[in-house]
Motif scaffolding. Structure first.
Motif: not given
Length: 465
Positions: A23-24, A175, A178-179, A331
Protein backbone atom coordinates in the motif's frame (compact mmCIF):
# COMPACT_ATOMS: atom_id res chain seq x y z
CA UNK A 1 2.78 -7.11 -3.85
CA UNK A 2 5.95 -7.16 -5.90
CA UNK A 3 7.00 -4.52 -8.36
CA UNK A 4 7.34 -5.83 -11.89
CA UNK A 5 10.89 -6.50 -13.03
CA UNK A 6 12.27 -3.84 -15.31
CA UNK A 7 12.78 -5.23 -18.80
CA UNK A 8 16.11 -4.19 -20.23
CA UNK A 9 17.20 -3.67 -23.84
CA UNK A 10 17.44 -7.42 -24.44
CA UNK A 11 13.95 -8.70 -23.73
CA UNK A 12 15.12 -11.96 -22.18
CA UNK A 13 16.90 -10.07 -19.41
CA UNK A 14 15.14 -8.61 -16.39
CA UNK A 15 16.55 -6.42 -13.66
CA UNK A 16 15.61 -8.26 -10.49
CA UNK A 17 14.37 -6.12 -7.63
CA UNK A 18 14.08 -6.68 -3.94
CA UNK A 19 10.49 -7.51 -3.08
CA UNK A 20 8.59 -4.50 -1.74
CA UNK A 21 5.45 -4.81 0.36
CA UNK A 22 2.08 -3.19 0.21
CA UNK A 23 0.00 0.00 0.00
CA UNK A 24 1.04 3.49 1.10
CA UNK A 25 4.66 3.18 0.06
CA UNK A 26 4.10 0.43 -2.48
CA UNK A 27 7.22 -1.18 -1.18
CA UNK A 28 8.57 -4.53 0.02
CA UNK A 29 12.14 -5.85 1.74
CA UNK A 30 16.25 -5.88 5.65
CA UNK A 31 19.11 -7.55 7.47
CA UNK A 32 22.54 -7.02 8.82
CA UNK A 33 24.01 -8.63 5.73
CA UNK A 34 21.94 -6.30 3.59
CA UNK A 35 22.95 -3.17 5.46
CA UNK A 36 24.37 -0.23 3.62
CA UNK A 37 28.10 0.00 3.21
CA UNK A 38 28.80 3.50 2.00
CA UNK A 39 32.56 3.15 2.12
CA UNK A 40 34.53 0.11 1.00
CA UNK A 41 37.14 -1.16 3.44
CA UNK A 42 40.41 -1.95 1.69
CA UNK A 43 41.24 -4.87 3.96
CA UNK A 44 39.16 -8.00 3.59
CA UNK A 45 38.43 -9.85 6.83
CA UNK A 46 37.78 -13.36 5.58
CA UNK A 47 34.90 -15.06 7.35
CA UNK A 48 36.42 -18.41 8.27
CA UNK A 49 33.00 -19.71 9.27
CA UNK A 50 32.00 -19.45 5.61
CA UNK A 51 35.01 -21.16 4.03
CA UNK A 52 32.89 -24.17 3.10
CA UNK A 53 29.83 -22.22 1.97
CA UNK A 54 30.74 -21.44 -1.64
CA UNK A 55 32.13 -24.95 -2.35
CA UNK A 56 28.89 -26.41 -0.95
CA UNK A 57 26.76 -24.13 -3.10
CA UNK A 58 28.79 -24.83 -6.25
CA UNK A 59 28.58 -28.57 -5.62
CA UNK A 60 24.81 -28.28 -5.18
CA UNK A 61 24.53 -26.17 -8.35
CA UNK A 62 26.89 -28.34 -10.37
CA UNK A 63 28.47 -25.14 -11.70
CA UNK A 64 30.86 -22.40 -10.69
CA UNK A 65 29.14 -19.54 -8.83
CA UNK A 66 32.05 -17.10 -8.62
CA UNK A 67 35.82 -17.02 -8.90
CA UNK A 68 35.95 -13.27 -8.29
CA UNK A 69 34.45 -12.98 -4.81
CA UNK A 70 35.08 -14.26 -1.31
CA UNK A 71 32.93 -14.03 1.81
CA UNK A 72 34.20 -11.72 4.49
CA UNK A 73 33.09 -9.65 7.45
CA UNK A 74 32.44 -5.92 7.49
CA UNK A 75 31.11 -3.65 10.21
CA UNK A 76 27.68 -4.35 8.74
CA UNK A 77 27.88 -8.15 8.88
CA UNK A 78 28.75 -10.57 6.10
CA UNK A 79 29.98 -9.01 2.87
CA UNK A 80 31.57 -10.00 -0.43
CA UNK A 81 35.09 -8.89 -1.29
CA UNK A 82 37.13 -8.96 -4.46
CA UNK A 83 39.24 -12.15 -4.49
CA UNK A 84 41.20 -10.67 -7.40
CA UNK A 85 41.26 -7.49 -9.44
CA UNK A 86 37.83 -6.96 -11.03
CA UNK A 87 37.17 -4.79 -14.07
CA UNK A 88 34.00 -3.04 -15.15
CA UNK A 89 31.81 -5.42 -17.17
CA UNK A 90 33.15 -8.57 -15.44
CA UNK A 91 30.61 -11.14 -14.30
CA UNK A 92 30.88 -11.20 -10.50
CA UNK A 93 28.66 -14.19 -9.80
CA UNK A 94 26.17 -16.48 -11.48
CA UNK A 95 23.62 -18.38 -9.38
CA UNK A 96 21.41 -20.99 -11.11
CA UNK A 97 17.71 -21.01 -10.31
CA UNK A 98 18.17 -24.58 -9.04
CA UNK A 99 19.91 -23.31 -5.89
CA UNK A 100 17.54 -20.44 -5.20
CA UNK A 101 14.80 -20.84 -2.62
CA UNK A 102 11.25 -20.07 -3.76
CA UNK A 103 7.73 -21.05 -2.78
CA UNK A 104 7.79 -24.04 -5.15
CA UNK A 105 10.46 -25.60 -2.89
CA UNK A 106 7.80 -26.15 -0.22
CA UNK A 107 6.80 -29.83 0.10
CA UNK A 108 3.61 -30.46 -1.87
CA UNK A 109 1.83 -31.87 1.19
CA UNK A 110 2.25 -28.47 2.87
CA UNK A 111 1.46 -26.38 -0.22
CA UNK A 112 -1.86 -28.13 -0.75
CA UNK A 113 -3.02 -26.90 2.67
CA UNK A 114 -2.50 -23.25 1.80
CA UNK A 115 -5.26 -21.15 0.32
CA UNK A 116 -4.98 -18.66 -2.50
CA UNK A 117 -4.74 -15.82 0.02
CA UNK A 118 -1.30 -17.03 1.09
CA UNK A 119 1.26 -15.15 -0.99
CA UNK A 120 4.80 -16.02 -2.04
CA UNK A 121 6.43 -14.18 0.86
CA UNK A 122 4.49 -16.12 3.48
CA UNK A 123 5.20 -19.38 1.65
CA UNK A 124 8.95 -18.77 1.55
CA UNK A 125 8.84 -17.76 5.23
CA UNK A 126 7.11 -21.06 5.88
CA UNK A 127 9.82 -22.83 3.88
CA UNK A 128 12.54 -21.25 6.03
CA UNK A 129 10.79 -22.35 9.24
CA UNK A 130 10.41 -25.85 7.79
CA UNK A 131 14.10 -26.10 6.87
CA UNK A 132 15.21 -24.67 10.23
CA UNK A 133 13.14 -27.29 12.00
CA UNK A 134 14.82 -30.07 9.98
CA UNK A 135 18.19 -28.90 11.29
CA UNK A 136 21.09 -31.01 9.99
CA UNK A 137 18.65 -33.09 7.96
CA UNK A 138 17.90 -30.07 5.78
CA UNK A 139 19.56 -30.02 2.36
CA UNK A 140 19.75 -26.24 2.78
CA UNK A 141 21.32 -26.28 6.24
CA UNK A 142 24.63 -24.59 5.21
CA UNK A 143 22.57 -21.65 3.93
CA UNK A 144 19.78 -21.59 6.51
CA UNK A 145 22.27 -21.71 9.40
CA UNK A 146 24.04 -18.60 8.10
CA UNK A 147 20.95 -16.42 7.87
CA UNK A 148 20.92 -13.51 10.35
CA UNK A 149 19.51 -14.09 13.80
CA UNK A 150 16.47 -12.09 15.04
CA UNK A 151 18.67 -9.65 16.96
CA UNK A 152 20.54 -8.85 13.73
CA UNK A 153 17.43 -7.71 11.85
CA UNK A 154 16.22 -4.13 12.21
CA UNK A 155 13.30 -3.79 9.81
CA UNK A 156 10.59 -1.74 11.49
CA UNK A 157 8.20 -4.71 11.35
CA UNK A 158 10.40 -6.15 14.15
CA UNK A 159 10.35 -3.02 16.31
CA UNK A 160 8.43 -2.89 19.56
CA UNK A 161 5.53 -0.45 19.97
CA UNK A 162 7.76 1.69 22.18
CA UNK A 163 10.45 1.81 19.51
CA UNK A 164 7.91 2.69 16.82
CA UNK A 165 6.87 5.72 18.87
CA UNK A 166 10.23 7.26 17.92
CA UNK A 167 9.09 7.56 14.29
CA UNK A 168 5.44 8.54 14.82
CA UNK A 169 5.72 11.77 12.72
CA UNK A 170 6.76 9.71 9.69
CA UNK A 171 4.30 7.92 7.38
CA UNK A 172 6.53 4.90 7.98
CA UNK A 173 4.87 4.54 11.39
CA UNK A 174 1.43 3.81 9.93
CA UNK A 175 2.84 1.70 7.10
CA UNK A 176 4.70 -0.49 9.58
CA UNK A 177 1.51 -1.07 11.55
CA UNK A 178 -0.27 -2.05 8.33
CA UNK A 179 2.42 -4.55 7.49
CA UNK A 180 2.34 -6.02 10.98
CA UNK A 181 -1.39 -6.52 10.54
CA UNK A 182 -0.79 -8.24 7.20
CA UNK A 183 1.78 -10.55 8.78
CA UNK A 184 -0.73 -11.50 11.48
CA UNK A 185 -3.27 -12.34 8.75
CA UNK A 186 -0.70 -14.45 6.91
CA UNK A 187 0.21 -16.20 10.16
CA UNK A 188 -3.43 -17.17 10.70
CA UNK A 189 -3.66 -18.34 7.09
CA UNK A 190 -0.64 -20.69 7.36
CA UNK A 191 -1.46 -21.92 10.85
CA UNK A 192 -3.27 -24.90 9.32
CA UNK A 193 0.08 -26.18 8.11
CA UNK A 194 1.49 -25.83 11.64
CA UNK A 195 -1.41 -27.83 13.06
CA UNK A 196 -1.30 -30.55 10.40
CA UNK A 197 2.49 -31.02 10.60
CA UNK A 198 3.50 -30.50 14.24
CA UNK A 199 6.73 -32.44 13.67
CA UNK A 200 7.70 -30.01 10.91
CA UNK A 201 6.84 -26.81 12.76
CA UNK A 202 6.15 -27.59 16.44
CA UNK A 203 4.76 -24.54 18.24
CA UNK A 204 5.70 -21.72 15.86
CA UNK A 205 4.94 -18.32 17.37
CA UNK A 206 3.94 -15.10 15.62
CA UNK A 207 7.37 -13.73 16.59
CA UNK A 208 9.15 -16.61 14.83
CA UNK A 209 6.96 -16.22 11.77
CA UNK A 210 7.60 -12.45 11.68
CA UNK A 211 11.34 -13.11 11.88
CA UNK A 212 11.15 -15.54 8.93
CA UNK A 213 8.94 -13.07 7.08
CA UNK A 214 11.55 -10.36 7.66
CA UNK A 215 14.28 -12.62 6.29
CA UNK A 216 12.33 -13.05 3.07
CA UNK A 217 11.36 -9.42 2.60
CA UNK A 218 14.96 -8.35 3.18
CA UNK A 219 16.77 -10.96 1.13
CA UNK A 220 14.43 -12.21 -1.58
CA UNK A 221 14.18 -10.91 -5.14
CA UNK A 222 11.26 -10.78 -7.52
CA UNK A 223 11.48 -13.56 -10.09
CA UNK A 224 9.45 -15.72 -12.45
CA UNK A 225 9.02 -18.11 -9.51
CA UNK A 226 7.37 -15.37 -7.46
CA UNK A 227 9.97 -14.55 -4.82
CA UNK A 228 13.43 -16.13 -4.70
CA UNK A 229 16.16 -16.08 -2.09
CA UNK A 230 19.54 -16.19 -3.82
CA UNK A 231 22.31 -17.70 -1.66
CA UNK A 232 25.70 -15.97 -1.86
CA UNK A 233 24.28 -13.04 -3.86
CA UNK A 234 22.44 -11.92 -0.73
CA UNK A 235 25.77 -11.22 0.98
CA UNK A 236 26.20 -8.21 -1.33
CA UNK A 237 25.71 -4.91 0.50
CA UNK A 238 24.05 -1.77 -0.79
CA UNK A 239 25.64 1.35 -2.24
CA UNK A 240 23.26 4.03 -3.44
CA UNK A 241 25.74 5.19 -6.10
CA UNK A 242 26.22 1.74 -7.64
CA UNK A 243 24.70 0.82 -11.00
CA UNK A 244 25.01 -2.95 -10.49
CA UNK A 245 21.86 -4.99 -9.99
CA UNK A 246 21.01 -8.66 -9.74
CA UNK A 247 19.96 -9.62 -13.28
CA UNK A 248 17.89 -12.67 -14.14
CA UNK A 249 18.15 -14.57 -17.43
CA UNK A 250 14.92 -16.52 -17.82
CA UNK A 251 16.29 -18.41 -20.82
CA UNK A 252 19.46 -19.65 -19.11
CA UNK A 253 17.68 -19.93 -15.75
CA UNK A 254 20.23 -18.10 -13.66
CA UNK A 255 20.80 -14.78 -11.89
CA UNK A 256 24.01 -12.81 -12.21
CA UNK A 257 25.69 -9.54 -11.27
CA UNK A 258 27.91 -7.51 -13.61
CA UNK A 259 30.52 -5.11 -12.21
CA UNK A 260 29.73 -1.45 -12.82
CA UNK A 261 33.24 -0.33 -11.85
CA UNK A 262 36.75 -1.61 -11.17
CA UNK A 263 37.50 -3.26 -7.82
CA UNK A 264 41.00 -3.93 -6.50
CA UNK A 265 41.88 -7.08 -4.58
CA UNK A 266 40.36 -6.78 -1.10
CA UNK A 267 37.75 -4.13 -1.96
CA UNK A 268 34.23 -4.74 -0.76
CA UNK A 269 32.01 -5.29 -3.80
CA UNK A 270 28.71 -3.44 -3.65
CA UNK A 271 25.49 -3.31 -5.65
CA UNK A 272 22.35 -1.19 -5.42
CA UNK A 273 19.03 -2.39 -4.05
CA UNK A 274 17.32 0.55 -5.72
CA UNK A 275 16.83 4.31 -5.36
CA UNK A 276 15.16 4.09 -1.98
CA UNK A 277 14.39 6.66 0.69
CA UNK A 278 15.43 5.95 4.28
CA UNK A 279 11.80 5.12 5.08
CA UNK A 280 11.85 2.31 2.51
CA UNK A 281 15.32 1.17 3.56
CA UNK A 282 14.18 0.94 7.19
CA UNK A 283 10.95 -0.83 6.35
CA UNK A 284 12.48 -3.35 4.00
CA UNK A 285 16.12 -3.71 4.98
CA UNK A 286 16.57 -2.25 8.45
CA UNK A 287 19.20 0.38 7.71
CA UNK A 288 19.53 3.99 6.58
CA UNK A 289 21.89 6.03 4.41
CA UNK A 290 23.18 9.32 5.77
CA UNK A 291 22.18 12.34 3.68
CA UNK A 292 20.08 10.08 1.45
CA UNK A 293 19.33 11.97 -1.77
CA UNK A 294 16.24 9.80 -2.31
CA UNK A 295 14.57 10.81 0.94
CA UNK A 296 10.97 11.96 0.81
CA UNK A 297 8.07 12.90 3.07
CA UNK A 298 4.33 12.37 3.09
CA UNK A 299 1.75 15.17 3.27
CA UNK A 300 -1.94 14.43 3.81
CA UNK A 301 -4.77 16.83 2.95
CA UNK A 302 -8.48 16.42 3.61
CA UNK A 303 -11.60 18.34 2.73
CA UNK A 304 -12.90 19.75 6.06
CA UNK A 305 -16.39 18.45 6.84
CA UNK A 306 -17.49 21.95 7.77
CA UNK A 307 -16.65 23.17 4.25
CA UNK A 308 -19.83 24.55 2.64
CA UNK A 309 -18.82 22.79 -0.61
CA UNK A 310 -17.79 19.56 1.12
CA UNK A 311 -19.88 17.17 -1.01
CA UNK A 312 -19.22 19.02 -4.25
CA UNK A 313 -15.46 18.89 -3.71
CA UNK A 314 -15.51 15.19 -2.84
CA UNK A 315 -17.52 14.47 -5.99
CA UNK A 316 -15.09 16.57 -8.00
CA UNK A 317 -12.07 14.68 -6.67
CA UNK A 318 -13.79 11.40 -7.41
CA UNK A 319 -14.67 12.49 -10.95
CA UNK A 320 -11.28 13.99 -11.78
CA UNK A 321 -9.09 11.82 -9.63
CA UNK A 322 -5.61 13.14 -10.28
CA UNK A 323 -3.23 10.53 -11.57
CA UNK A 324 -1.06 9.46 -8.64
CA UNK A 325 2.65 10.09 -8.58
CA UNK A 326 3.99 6.57 -8.67
CA UNK A 327 7.48 5.05 -8.47
CA UNK A 328 7.80 1.26 -8.18
CA UNK A 329 10.85 1.73 -5.99
CA UNK A 330 9.10 3.96 -3.50
CA UNK A 331 6.02 4.74 -1.54
CA UNK A 332 3.22 6.16 -3.69
CA UNK A 333 0.95 9.14 -3.61
CA UNK A 334 -2.63 7.97 -3.56
CA UNK A 335 -5.90 9.52 -2.59
CA UNK A 336 -5.26 12.45 -0.29
CA UNK A 337 -1.74 11.36 0.68
CA UNK A 338 1.07 12.90 -1.36
CA UNK A 339 4.78 12.20 -1.65
CA UNK A 340 7.15 15.17 -1.55
CA UNK A 341 10.76 14.88 -2.65
CA UNK A 342 13.51 17.39 -2.03
CA UNK A 343 13.11 20.67 -3.91
CA UNK A 344 16.59 21.52 -5.12
CA UNK A 345 16.02 25.20 -5.88
CA UNK A 346 13.94 27.59 -3.81
CA UNK A 347 13.30 29.79 -6.83
CA UNK A 348 12.79 27.04 -9.42
CA UNK A 349 9.63 25.35 -10.68
CA UNK A 350 9.04 23.42 -7.49
CA UNK A 351 10.05 20.03 -8.86
CA UNK A 352 9.61 17.62 -5.99
CA UNK A 353 6.22 18.97 -4.95
CA UNK A 354 3.72 16.92 -7.00
CA UNK A 355 1.24 18.78 -9.18
CA UNK A 356 -1.51 16.60 -7.69
CA UNK A 357 -0.83 18.08 -4.25
CA UNK A 358 -0.94 21.66 -5.54
CA UNK A 359 -4.14 20.84 -7.45
CA UNK A 360 -5.76 19.41 -4.33
CA UNK A 361 -4.92 22.60 -2.42
CA UNK A 362 -6.38 24.78 -5.21
CA UNK A 363 -9.68 22.92 -5.04
CA UNK A 364 -9.73 23.17 -1.23
CA UNK A 365 -9.46 26.97 -1.38
CA UNK A 366 -12.35 27.41 -3.80
CA UNK A 367 -15.22 29.24 -2.07
CA UNK A 368 -17.99 29.06 -4.67
CA UNK A 369 -19.64 26.61 -7.04
CA UNK A 370 -18.70 28.96 -9.86
CA UNK A 371 -15.00 28.52 -9.09
CA UNK A 372 -15.40 24.75 -9.08
CA UNK A 373 -17.31 24.83 -12.37
CA UNK A 374 -14.49 26.85 -13.93
CA UNK A 375 -11.94 24.22 -12.87
CA UNK A 376 -14.09 21.50 -14.45
CA UNK A 377 -14.30 23.41 -17.74
CA UNK A 378 -10.55 24.04 -17.70
CA UNK A 379 -9.82 20.34 -17.09
CA UNK A 380 -12.11 19.18 -19.90
CA UNK A 381 -10.61 21.65 -22.37
CA UNK A 382 -7.03 20.65 -21.54
CA UNK A 383 -5.51 17.33 -20.49
CA UNK A 384 -8.33 16.22 -18.18
CA UNK A 385 -6.41 16.92 -14.98
CA UNK A 386 -8.12 19.08 -12.40
CA UNK A 387 -6.56 22.37 -11.25
CA UNK A 388 -3.40 21.67 -13.21
CA UNK A 389 -2.71 25.38 -13.86
CA UNK A 390 -2.37 28.36 -11.49
CA UNK A 391 -5.68 29.92 -10.49
CA UNK A 392 -6.63 33.10 -12.33
CA UNK A 393 -7.23 34.88 -9.04
CA UNK A 394 -3.75 35.45 -7.59
CA UNK A 395 -5.07 35.86 -4.05
CA UNK A 396 -6.75 32.44 -4.24
CA UNK A 397 -3.62 30.91 -5.79
CA UNK A 398 -1.53 32.31 -2.95
CA UNK A 399 -4.08 31.07 -0.41
CA UNK A 400 -3.84 27.54 -1.85
CA UNK A 401 -0.08 27.48 -1.48
CA UNK A 402 -0.21 29.08 1.95
CA UNK A 403 -2.49 26.21 2.94
CA UNK A 404 0.24 23.79 1.85
CA UNK A 405 2.84 25.87 3.66
CA UNK A 406 0.79 25.70 6.85
CA UNK A 407 0.46 21.89 6.65
CA UNK A 408 4.14 21.43 5.93
CA UNK A 409 5.11 23.84 8.74
CA UNK A 410 3.15 21.67 11.17
CA UNK A 411 5.03 18.60 9.96
CA UNK A 412 8.34 20.44 10.34
CA UNK A 413 7.44 21.40 13.90
CA UNK A 414 6.47 17.82 14.74
CA UNK A 415 9.64 16.37 13.22
CA UNK A 416 11.78 18.89 15.11
CA UNK A 417 10.08 18.00 18.38
CA UNK A 418 10.70 14.27 17.96
CA UNK A 419 14.30 14.75 16.82
CA UNK A 420 14.97 16.79 19.96
CA UNK A 421 13.69 13.86 22.01
CA UNK A 422 16.10 11.51 20.23
CA UNK A 423 19.21 13.68 20.57
CA UNK A 424 21.44 13.19 22.46
CA UNK A 425 21.44 9.42 22.95
CA UNK A 426 20.95 8.31 26.58
CA UNK A 427 24.23 6.99 28.06
CA UNK A 428 22.59 3.74 29.13
CA UNK A 429 21.62 2.79 25.56
CA UNK A 430 23.75 0.33 23.60
CA UNK A 431 23.48 -2.38 20.98
CA UNK A 432 20.11 -2.82 19.28
CA UNK A 433 18.41 -0.01 21.19
CA UNK A 434 21.07 2.53 20.27
CA UNK A 435 21.13 1.44 16.63
CA UNK A 436 17.36 1.73 16.20
CA UNK A 437 17.39 5.14 17.87
CA UNK A 438 19.97 6.31 15.34
CA UNK A 439 17.91 4.87 12.49
CA UNK A 440 14.96 6.90 13.74
CA UNK A 441 17.15 10.02 13.82
CA UNK A 442 18.31 9.45 10.24
CA UNK A 443 14.74 8.92 9.06
CA UNK A 444 13.28 12.02 10.67
CA UNK A 445 16.28 14.20 9.81
CA UNK A 446 16.03 13.23 6.14
CA UNK A 447 12.30 13.88 6.01
CA UNK A 448 12.82 17.20 7.78
CA UNK A 449 15.30 18.25 5.09
CA UNK A 450 12.73 17.47 2.40
CA UNK A 451 9.96 19.33 4.21
CA UNK A 452 12.15 22.39 4.75
CA UNK A 453 13.06 22.49 1.06
CA UNK A 454 9.36 22.43 0.14
CA UNK A 455 8.63 25.12 2.71
CA UNK A 456 11.35 27.38 1.30
CA UNK A 457 9.97 27.01 -2.22
CA UNK A 458 6.38 27.70 -1.15
CA UNK A 459 7.42 30.82 0.73
CA UNK A 460 9.29 32.08 -2.32
CA UNK A 461 6.36 31.25 -4.63
CA UNK A 462 3.84 33.11 -2.47
CA UNK A 463 6.08 36.14 -2.06
CA UNK A 464 6.92 36.52 -5.76
CA UNK A 465 3.55 35.67 -7.32
Amino acid sequence: MLPQSVILANSWWSQTQRPILFSLFHCFYASTNLSTSVSSPKTSHIDKDCNDFLPWLEHKAGAEISSALSIGKSSYGKALYAAKDIHIGDCLLMVPYSVQLASDNLPSEITCLLGDEVGHIAKVALLILHEKMLGKKSKWMPYISRLPQPEDLHSTILWSNEELEMIRPSALYEETLKQKTQIEKDFCAVKLAFDQFPDHFRDVTIQEFTYAYGLVTSRAWDSSRGVSMIPFADFLNHDGTSESYVLSDEGKRHSEVIADRDFALGDEVLITYGKFSNATLMLDFGFTVSCNRYDQAQVELNVPQHDALYRQKLELFDRFRTRSIKDVNEFTSSGNSFTIKEVKRGNGKGKGIPQSLRAFARVLTCNSQQELDYLVTEAVQNDGRLARYPLKNKNTEIAAHQLLLSEISQLIEEHNRYIELLVPNPPYLCGKGLLRRRLAQDLLTGELRVLKSASAWLKNYCSTL
